[in-house]
Each structure stands twice: as structure tokens, then as C-alpha cells.
Design an enzyme around this catalytic site. Structure first.
Site, PDB file in Angstrom:
ATOM      1  N   TYR A  76       0.820  -1.213   0.000  1.00 23.08           N
ATOM      2  CA  TYR A  76       0.000   0.000   0.000  1.00 23.08           C
ATOM      3  C   TYR A  76       0.858   1.269   0.000  1.00 23.08           C
ATOM      4  O   TYR A  76       1.797   1.409   0.799  1.00 23.08           O
ATOM      5  CB  TYR A  76      -0.929   0.031   1.219  1.00 23.08           C
ATOM      6  CG  TYR A  76      -1.682   1.346   1.332  1.00 23.08           C
ATOM      7  CD1 TYR A  76      -2.715   1.641   0.453  1.00 23.08           C
ATOM      8  CD2 TYR A  76      -1.322   2.313   2.270  1.00 23.08           C
ATOM      9  CE1 TYR A  76      -3.388   2.850   0.506  1.00 23.08           C
ATOM     10  CE2 TYR A  76      -1.986   3.526   2.342  1.00 23.08           C
ATOM     11  CZ  TYR A  76      -3.019   3.790   1.457  1.00 23.08           C
ATOM     12  OH  TYR A  76      -3.666   4.999   1.513  1.00 23.08           O
ATOM     13  N   HIS A 126      -3.905  16.334  -2.726  1.00 22.09           N
ATOM     14  CA  HIS A 126      -4.324  16.375  -1.321  1.00 22.09           C
ATOM     15  C   HIS A 126      -4.136  17.758  -0.689  1.00 22.09           C
ATOM     16  O   HIS A 126      -4.568  17.986   0.444  1.00 22.09           O
ATOM     17  CB  HIS A 126      -3.555  15.336  -0.509  1.00 22.09           C
ATOM     18  CG  HIS A 126      -4.039  13.926  -0.730  1.00 22.09           C
ATOM     19  ND1 HIS A 126      -4.271  13.398  -1.976  1.00 22.09           N
ATOM     20  CD2 HIS A 126      -4.330  12.926   0.155  1.00 22.09           C
ATOM     21  CE1 HIS A 126      -4.681  12.149  -1.854  1.00 22.09           C
ATOM     22  NE2 HIS A 126      -4.741  11.842  -0.577  1.00 22.09           N
ATOM     23  N   ASN A 152       0.804  11.295   5.992  1.00 26.74           N
ATOM     24  CA  ASN A 152       0.046  10.332   6.786  1.00 26.74           C
ATOM     25  C   ASN A 152       0.490  10.435   8.239  1.00 26.74           C
ATOM     26  O   ASN A 152       1.323   9.668   8.710  1.00 26.74           O
ATOM     27  CB  ASN A 152       0.331   8.926   6.245  1.00 26.74           C
ATOM     28  CG  ASN A 152      -0.931   8.133   5.989  1.00 26.74           C
ATOM     29  OD1 ASN A 152      -0.869   6.933   5.821  1.00 26.74           O
ATOM     30  ND2 ASN A 152      -2.075   8.774   5.959  1.00 26.74           N
ATOM     31  N   TYR A 193     -18.984  30.615  45.836  1.00 25.47           N
ATOM     32  CA  TYR A 193     -18.213  29.505  45.271  1.00 25.47           C
ATOM     33  C   TYR A 193     -17.071  29.978  44.372  1.00 25.47           C
ATOM     34  O   TYR A 193     -16.012  29.354  44.316  1.00 25.47           O
ATOM     35  CB  TYR A 193     -19.128  28.595  44.447  1.00 25.47           C
ATOM     36  CG  TYR A 193     -20.111  27.781  45.240  1.00 25.47           C
ATOM     37  CD1 TYR A 193     -20.147  27.825  46.635  1.00 25.47           C
ATOM     38  CD2 TYR A 193     -21.020  26.951  44.592  1.00 25.47           C
ATOM     39  CE1 TYR A 193     -21.056  27.076  47.349  1.00 25.47           C
ATOM     40  CE2 TYR A 193     -21.937  26.197  45.295  1.00 25.47           C
ATOM     41  CZ  TYR A 193     -21.956  26.261  46.684  1.00 25.47           C
ATOM     42  OH  TYR A 193     -22.864  25.514  47.378  1.00 25.47           O
ATOM     43  N   ARG A 249     -14.442  30.676  46.999  1.00 23.84           N
ATOM     44  CA  ARG A 249     -14.175  29.577  47.930  1.00 23.84           C
ATOM     45  C   ARG A 249     -13.723  28.311  47.220  1.00 23.84           C
ATOM     46  O   ARG A 249     -12.923  27.537  47.753  1.00 23.84           O
ATOM     47  CB  ARG A 249     -15.454  29.300  48.731  1.00 23.84           C
ATOM     48  CG  ARG A 249     -15.221  28.468  49.961  1.00 23.84           C
ATOM     49  CD  ARG A 249     -16.485  27.901  50.604  1.00 23.84           C
ATOM     50  NE  ARG A 249     -17.708  28.630  50.359  1.00 23.84           N
ATOM     51  CZ  ARG A 249     -18.919  28.099  50.545  1.00 23.84           C
ATOM     52  NH1 ARG A 249     -19.041  26.840  50.950  1.00 23.84           N
ATOM     53  NH2 ARG A 249     -20.008  28.804  50.318  1.00 23.84           N
ATOM     54  N   PHE A 297      -2.369   6.590  12.159  1.00 23.37           N
ATOM     55  CA  PHE A 297      -2.663   7.970  11.764  1.00 23.37           C
ATOM     56  C   PHE A 297      -3.976   8.473  12.353  1.00 23.37           C
ATOM     57  O   PHE A 297      -4.318   9.647  12.230  1.00 23.37           O
ATOM     58  CB  PHE A 297      -2.756   8.067  10.237  1.00 23.37           C
ATOM     59  CG  PHE A 297      -3.638   7.007   9.640  1.00 23.37           C
ATOM     60  CD1 PHE A 297      -5.008   6.989   9.859  1.00 23.37           C
ATOM     61  CD2 PHE A 297      -3.086   5.998   8.861  1.00 23.37           C
ATOM     62  CE1 PHE A 297      -5.819   6.003   9.330  1.00 23.37           C
ATOM     63  CE2 PHE A 297      -3.895   5.004   8.316  1.00 23.37           C
ATOM     64  CZ  PHE A 297      -5.263   5.010   8.562  1.00 23.37           C
ATOM     65  N   GLU A 312     -12.621   4.955   4.475  1.00 22.59           N
ATOM     66  CA  GLU A 312     -12.205   5.609   5.720  1.00 22.59           C
ATOM     67  C   GLU A 312     -13.485   6.059   6.430  1.00 22.59           C
ATOM     68  O   GLU A 312     -13.911   7.209   6.336  1.00 22.59           O
ATOM     69  CB  GLU A 312     -11.259   6.766   5.386  1.00 22.59           C
ATOM     70  CG  GLU A 312      -9.996   6.232   4.717  1.00 22.59           C
ATOM     71  CD  GLU A 312      -9.196   7.268   3.945  1.00 22.59           C
ATOM     72  OE1 GLU A 312      -9.544   8.466   4.009  1.00 22.59           O
ATOM     73  OE2 GLU A 312      -8.233   6.877   3.268  1.00 22.59           O
TER      74      GLU A 312
END
Length: 491
Positions: free
Chosen positions: A52, A82, A194, A277, A280, A326, A411
């Protein structure tokens, strides 16, 4: 000099590279592993094995075999296709951190790149060349594909970079420094993109700022306690040890130390029996935020030394495995956790601001005005703080619980970790402004009480703050004060 091994980088070392411009080099032993891994990739290509991303396409195209004569074109096409980032670029400091973290991850020797690739990343760091990387477009799984593609473009001599305070075409910076652009070979484009380095870089920078802000919040709230003549008994060590959270114990201890010689604090029953609060419970609330920040730091320091690309190469290429390192889920959840932690620092700060300005809740001049009625004083500063904490509540919605399938459903679960990291950073910026508003109001309140009665630690912080924001003697454009003090708190 910071030496990268792929296994030992710390957040403190990253700070030195980011803020002190410490130079970087790669450990010799790591480079030997890198070279062995690269030789394994060369053998895979030569022997025409089906692996791959080396001899196949990507994502849904993982079943498409690529001939050896096309592997360089495959990597070039990968980066070009990409590089789909959009929106404003990441801060330059984050881009610098991306270079550092990617170089460190590749130095582990599981990625198959040539030493030249890592050396070029390091050259960029040492020369102060920082890729322009758009913030939006990553799903936070399959790696930060879009952001890291813009980083890869830079070392190829394409795209844009920040250099010497300007945004310029990459070739301008490379010509000025003599750095040669690289031509990507088998696996190298995939190895560069990646990974989780965009979300992790953003996360590290955000964490560094969040840690500083959490420390400052204790000093600022200590001044508020003085301005409101708060009860110190609530910070007694026995109270906090009885509960058992170390971070809560630590916050209470630091608050006691800051206020140890103050003449403005009170004891139970002197003015009132209990404080609200927001005063405190500072150790309980701030302490819980510190617990979250400690968790975030732990996860970041694992991730900055992690192999997060795919496939990973083991045993000199005898074992090449496609996995899912990844996937950004560990960082996505950590960033969402940090969002909540910092948002709560602002949330409780805004409530202290209200107690400082509301004449129904204290005996100070209404809205800390020099002339109540004629002058509004800090009235609208509280509005601004309320607006910021409300915005934080929207940003604090967890990004990590969302997922949209991609790559034709190959994916089918993603982390949205980069969105979580970006939103965490926005929350930190908002929260710093809220704490700046609290400090302005607290300083004014302490001034009404008498600054000569302040504790040594808080008076020193007050004096530094007054160099940035002078006393309110007349209404003015307070936006400038808020921004100036927030910028001072950033340094």
C-alpha cells in the site's frame, strides 16, 4: 542544540525550538535506521511487491497497482491532489512545530523515506522557513492529509512560506538560503502527510499557552480575593488533603503562598462566614482543570514521539503493515478535554468579575466607577467577559464525537482531532481575554482597598499589570486595555 531521535522529544524541548529558536539536528543512530528503512522501500519497488502507498494507489484506490516507473509521479500527484486546505493559515509557530514533529516522527525509521527528506525539514526549521498551512480541511484520520500536504509542497519548492516576517513564494526563501527543493521518491509523499502532526502541533502550542494561563489565573484570582476581602480559611491544607486530589491541594498551597502576607484577606466570621463559590472553590475548580491539563500533556508527549504514518516498515522490510496509527482519536479526545478545562477557568473568572463590579455583591463603588452614574467604569467589561465565555461554551462542544465517512467509505470513521485542537486554541485566546478583564477589575478593586496592604506576590504582579493598564480615573476605550493586557499575558 535539540537532537531528534524519534523517541525522546519533550514539550520543554519543543518550547526551546519554538520560542528560543534552538537549532535542531538528527541523531546519527536514527539516521542509520532511516536509511535501512529507505533501502527496504527500494527493494519493494524493485521486486514489484504489492504494498500500500508504495506500489498502489491511495484510499479507495489501494487495490490499483502502480508500475515502478510511475512511483515518483504517484507521490507528486498525491501531494498536489491532497493540498486542499482552506481558510486562514495556522499561526507561524504551529507551522514551525509541524516541521519539528514530522522530522521527529520520520526519524524513528519506520517510514521508508530518504535521510534527505528529514534533513530538508530540519533545514527549514533552522533557517526559519515555515510553510503556509491552511487551518481547515483535515478530518484527523488517514493523517492530517490536507494540512501536511501544504507542508510537503514547501519542501518540494512549491506553495508559500513565512520567511523573515513575510509571506512569500517558497522558491524565494529557498533561493535566499540555498536550500534545494526535493523530488519525492517512492513512499515519501505518503510518509509526509500520513500523520497527526497538524493536530499535535496545534495541540502542543495550545497546551503551552493553556499551562501558562492556568498559572496566571491563580495570581489573578488572588488579587480578586484581596479586592473582595476573601476568606483565606477555605484554602487551608487540611480541607484539600481531605479530598485527595493532588492538583487541588497544589492550587490551594500556591494561593496560600501568594496571599501569605496580605492584610486584605479575612478569616471566617470577620466579615462573613463563607465566600461565594467563585472564590471559595478556586482550588476545586482550577485543580480539576489542572487534572485535565496533566492528562493532555501526557498524551501529547506520547504522540510527539509516535510513528503515525501508514504503512509502517519493520524488520528491514520483511514486515510491512498497513495499520491505523494515523487515526487522531487519542489527541482529539485530549483536545476536547483541554477545551473544557480552559473554558472553565474563564467561566469561574467571569463570575468573579461579576462579584467585583456588582454593587449588590460588594462594598466597592458600583462597577468600579470613579464617578458611579456619570461614568460607567467596568460595567461593559463584564458584558464582554460574558460574551466570551458564552462563545467558549459553543466551541467546547466535543469535536471527537463527530465522524463523517470519506474515501468512498473506506475511511469510515474519523477523529476530527484537528478541529478539536483549533477550537481549543480559540478557547484559550478567549479565556485569556476574560482573565485580562478580571485582572483589570481586580487591580481596580485592590486599589480601592489600599495597594499597600496587598501581599508581596500579588503586589509585584499588580505593579507589572499597572505598567500595561493604568488606574481607571475616567472612562476610556477599555477595549485597548483588555487587548494590551491579554497580549502581555501571552508573552
Amino acid at each position: 542544540m535539540i537532537q531528534l531521535t524519534g523517541n525522546t522529544l519533550t514539550i520543554n524541548e519543543i518550547k526551546k525550538v519554538l520560542f528560543d529558536n534552538e537549532r535542531v539536528e538528527i541523531a546519527k543512530a536514527s539516521m542509520e535506521k532511516v536509511n535501512q528503512s529507505h533501502e527496504a522501500v527500494q527493494r519493494i519497488v524493485k521486486e514489484k511487491k504489492v504494498v500500500y502507498g508504495i506500489t498502489t494507489g491511495f484510499g479507495k484506490f489501494s487495490d490499483v497497482y502502480i508500475d515502478s516507473e510511475n512511483v515518483e509521479e504517484l507521490q507528486l500527484n498525491l501531494i498536489h491532489s491532497h493540498a486542499c486546505g482552506v481558510g486562514e493559515p495556522f499561526p507561524e509557530m504551529v507551522s514551525r512545530a509541524m516541521l519539528l514533529l514530522r522530522a521527529n516522527a520520520l526519524s524513528k525509521g519506520f517510514s521508508g523515506v530518504r535521510p534527505l527528506i528529514i534533513e530538508t525539514l530540519v533545514q527549514f526549521i533552522n533557517a526559519g522557513i515555515h510553510p503556509v498551512v491552511p487551518q481547515q480541511g483535515s478530518l484527523g484520520a488517514s493523517g492530517d492529509l490536507a494540512p501536511l500536504s501544504h507542508l510537503a509542497l514547501a519542501i518540494m519548492g512549491e506553495g508559500e512560506v513565512f520567511y523573515k516576517g513575510e509571506r512569500v513564494p517558497t522558491e524565494v526563501a529557498l533561493n535566499d538560503t540555498g536550500i534545494e527543493p526535493v523530488t519525492l521518491q517512492a513512499k515519501e509523499g505518503l510518509a509526509l502527510i500520513n500523520g497527526t502532526q497538524a493536530m499535535t502541533a496545534m495541540g502542543v502550542v495550545a497546551y503551552i499557552e493553556a499551562e501558562q494561563l492556568a498559572k496566571q489565573s491563580e495570581l489573578i484570582s488572588s488579587i480578586t480575593i484581596e479586592a473582595l476581602q476573601g476568606i483565606i480559611d477555605a484554602f487551608d491544607e487540611d480541607v484539600h488533603v481531605a479530598r485527595g486530589y493532588q492538583q487541588q491541594v497544589d492550587v490551594a498551597r500556591r494561593m496560600r503562598e501568594y496571599l501569605s502576607d496580605s492584610k486584605l484577606i479575612t478569616r471566617q466570621g470577620e466579615l462573613r462566614v463563607q465566600d461565594a463559590y467563585s472564590l471559595r472553590c478556586i482550588p476545586q475548580v482550577h485543580g480539576a482543570s489542572w487534572q485535565a491539563l496533566d492528562y493532555v500533556k501526557e498524551k501529547l508527549e506520547i504522540e510527539i514521539n509516535a510513528a503515525t504514518d501508514n504503512p509502517l516498515i519493520f524488520d528491514d522490510g520483511e514486515k510491512v503493515i498497513s495499520g491505523g496509527n494515523f487515526h487522531g482519536q487519542p489527541i482529539a479526545i485530549a483536545m476536547d478535554f483541554m477545551k473544557i478545562a480552559v473554558a472553565e477557568l474563564a467561566n469561574i473568572s467571569e463570575r468573579r468579575i461579576e462579584r467585583l463590579v456588582n454593587p449588590s455583591l460588594n462594598d466597592l463603588p458600583g462597577f468600579l466607577s470613579p464617578e458611579p452614574g456619570l461614568q460607567s467604569g467596568a460595567m461593559i467589561m463584564q458584558y464582554a467577559a460574558a460574551s466570551l465565555v458564552s462563545e467558549n461554551k459553543t466551541l467546547a462542544h466535543p469535536a471527537s464525537v463527530d465522524s463523517i465517512p470519506s474515501s468512498a467509505n473506506q475511511e469510515d470513521h474519523v477523529s476530527m482531532g484537528t478541529i478539536a485542537a483549533r477550537h481549543a486554541y480559540q478557547i484559550i485566546q478567549n479565556s485569556r481575554r476574560v482573565l485580562a478583564i478580571e485582572m483589570i477589575c481586580a487591580m481596580q478593586g485592590a486599589e480601592y482597598r489600599g495597594i499597600e496592604k496587598m501581599a508581596t506576590a500579588t503586589k509585584e504582579f499588580y505593579d507589572k499589570g499597572r505598567e500595561i493598564v493604568p488606574s481607571i480615573v475616567k472612562d476610556r476605550i477599555f477595549s485597548k486595555d483588555i487587548e494590551a493586557l491579554a497580549e502581555w499575558l501571552t508573552v
